[in-house]
Design a protein around this motif. Sequence first.
Motif, short mmCIF file in Angstrom:
data_model
loop_
_atom_site.label_atom_id
_atom_site.label_comp_id
_atom_site.label_asym_id
_atom_site.label_seq_id
_atom_site.Cartn_x
_atom_site.Cartn_y
_atom_site.Cartn_z
N GLU A 172 4.99 -5.62 11.00
CA GLU A 172 3.99 -3.93 10.70
C GLU A 172 5.14 -2.84 9.90
O GLU A 172 5.55 -2.49 9.52
CB GLU A 172 3.78 -3.39 11.97
CG GLU A 172 5.37 -3.14 13.26
CD GLU A 172 5.66 -4.14 14.18
OE1 GLU A 172 4.94 -5.61 13.77
OE2 GLU A 172 6.57 -4.17 14.26
N TRP A 173 6.92 -3.48 9.77
CA TRP A 173 7.87 -3.73 8.90
C TRP A 173 7.49 -3.23 7.40
O TRP A 173 7.97 -2.49 6.77
CB TRP A 173 9.14 -4.03 9.50
CG TRP A 173 9.43 -4.28 10.54
CD1 TRP A 173 9.42 -3.73 11.81
CD2 TRP A 173 11.69 -4.20 10.56
NE1 TRP A 173 10.33 -4.11 12.47
CE2 TRP A 173 11.52 -4.23 12.20
CE3 TRP A 173 12.32 -4.41 9.54
CZ2 TRP A 173 13.20 -4.59 12.18
CZ3 TRP A 173 13.96 -4.72 10.05
CH2 TRP A 173 13.73 -3.90 11.47
N PHE A 174 6.69 -4.07 7.05
CA PHE A 174 6.39 -4.34 5.90
C PHE A 174 4.63 -4.09 5.29
O PHE A 174 5.12 -3.15 4.61
CB PHE A 174 6.29 -5.98 5.93
CG PHE A 174 7.29 -6.41 5.89
CD1 PHE A 174 7.74 -6.33 4.78
CD2 PHE A 174 7.54 -7.08 7.12
CE1 PHE A 174 9.18 -7.60 4.79
CE2 PHE A 174 9.39 -7.91 7.18
CZ PHE A 174 9.95 -8.30 6.13
N ASP A 175 4.66 -2.66 6.67
CA ASP A 175 3.63 -1.37 5.45
C ASP A 175 4.07 -1.03 5.03
O ASP A 175 3.83 -0.38 4.52
CB ASP A 175 3.06 -1.54 7.76
CG ASP A 175 1.89 -2.14 7.63
OD1 ASP A 175 1.60 -3.42 7.10
OD2 ASP A 175 1.63 -2.09 9.69
N TRP A 176 5.68 -0.84 5.47
CA TRP A 176 6.17 0.83 4.86
C TRP A 176 6.54 0.33 3.18
O TRP A 176 6.19 0.88 2.60
CB TRP A 176 8.09 1.00 5.65
CG TRP A 176 8.71 1.98 5.31
CD1 TRP A 176 8.33 2.97 4.89
CD2 TRP A 176 9.91 1.58 4.34
NE1 TRP A 176 9.38 4.11 4.36
CE2 TRP A 176 10.16 2.76 3.38
CE3 TRP A 176 9.72 0.56 3.61
CZ2 TRP A 176 11.67 2.90 2.55
CZ3 TRP A 176 10.80 0.68 3.09
CH2 TRP A 176 11.73 1.30 2.67
N PHE A 177 6.73 -0.95 3.60
CA PHE A 177 7.54 -1.34 2.49
C PHE A 177 6.21 -1.15 1.18
O PHE A 177 6.40 -1.34 -0.16
CB PHE A 177 8.27 -3.21 2.56
CG PHE A 177 9.01 -3.36 1.19
CD1 PHE A 177 9.79 -3.33 0.50
CD2 PHE A 177 7.81 -4.33 0.27
CE1 PHE A 177 10.47 -3.54 -0.66
CE2 PHE A 177 8.60 -4.66 -0.57
CZ PHE A 177 9.54 -5.04 -1.22
N ARG A 178 5.36 -1.93 1.70
CA ARG A 178 4.08 -2.47 0.69
C ARG A 178 3.37 -0.80 0.18
O ARG A 178 3.26 -0.26 -0.46
CB ARG A 178 2.86 -2.04 1.27
CG ARG A 178 2.65 -4.09 1.78
CD ARG A 178 1.27 -4.48 2.27
NE ARG A 178 0.86 -5.39 2.70
CZ ARG A 178 1.40 -5.97 3.42
NH1 ARG A 178 1.83 -5.11 4.58
NH2 ARG A 178 1.42 -7.63 3.57
N GLY A 179 4.01 0.55 0.90
CA GLY A 179 3.90 1.53 1.05
C GLY A 179 4.48 2.63 -0.23
O GLY A 179 4.26 4.10 -0.42
N GLN A 180 5.03 1.63 -0.66
CA GLN A 180 6.80 1.91 -1.56
C GLN A 180 5.89 2.07 -2.83
O GLN A 180 5.08 1.28 -3.60
CB GLN A 180 8.06 1.46 -1.49
CG GLN A 180 8.58 1.28 -0.29
CD GLN A 180 8.45 3.17 0.33
OE1 GLN A 180 9.16 4.08 0.33
NE2 GLN A 180 7.69 3.00 1.78
#
Length: 232
Positions: free
Chosen positions: A11-19
Amino acid sequence: MQLDVVTLFPEWFDWFRGQRHVGNALARGHELRTLNPREHTPLSGGQVDDTPFGGGAGMVLRVDVMDAALRGFYGMDPVDLRHQRRVLALTPGGRILDDGFVEELAAEPAITLLCGRYEGFDERIVQHFASDPVSVGRYVLSGGELAAMVVMDAVLRKLPGSLGHANSAVEESFSAALGGDPEYPHYTRPAEYRGWKVPEVLLSGHHEEIRQWRRARSRERGAAGGASSSLP
Ligand code: ADE
């Protein structure tokens, strides 16, 4: 490019994907997938780690769990996988990430990034499943996730079309275009603020003089051993 991240915290990578720059890269056909070893563990109760042999603090990610996760996801022995695609193990003692290494990775069609947690990996994961142990610096993070994001961010901005201006990644810090030196300083409006003036040459419109001024500042910063600040 296909980027796969093996992590206990997808789920940490959801933020990254959103950049935005990451989203743009994904929209252009690049791929970012996550794989959670907990979903593939052969052990009961979703166990993925264990206490270190010989004693000591923390927990260590198990080699059998990583084997099962990679095998389940790629359908092959992970010992062979690393001969088919770069498999990076994020670990503080690995090869330090620098611009040359990022260039090397940006030329790959597919990369897998293994994130350790707690005290890291069972060393056999690094020895037998990884093609490259990678470090983002000589300090210890609480896991490989942030390090994986650092690697992917640096790699994605090298890919054609990822930055608004085609030259932005060519002439940036540590690039070949700057002879490996840090980037020159940038200024924007206002041309004067609280008495602090933008260097005259940048307002002159003389492209060659600007180019030479920038190169000289970049060299100065390189000689000073990094991004020197203009603090008095
Ligand atoms: N995991 C923990 N610390 C790290 C570091 N400095 N680089 C890469 N992975 C890590």
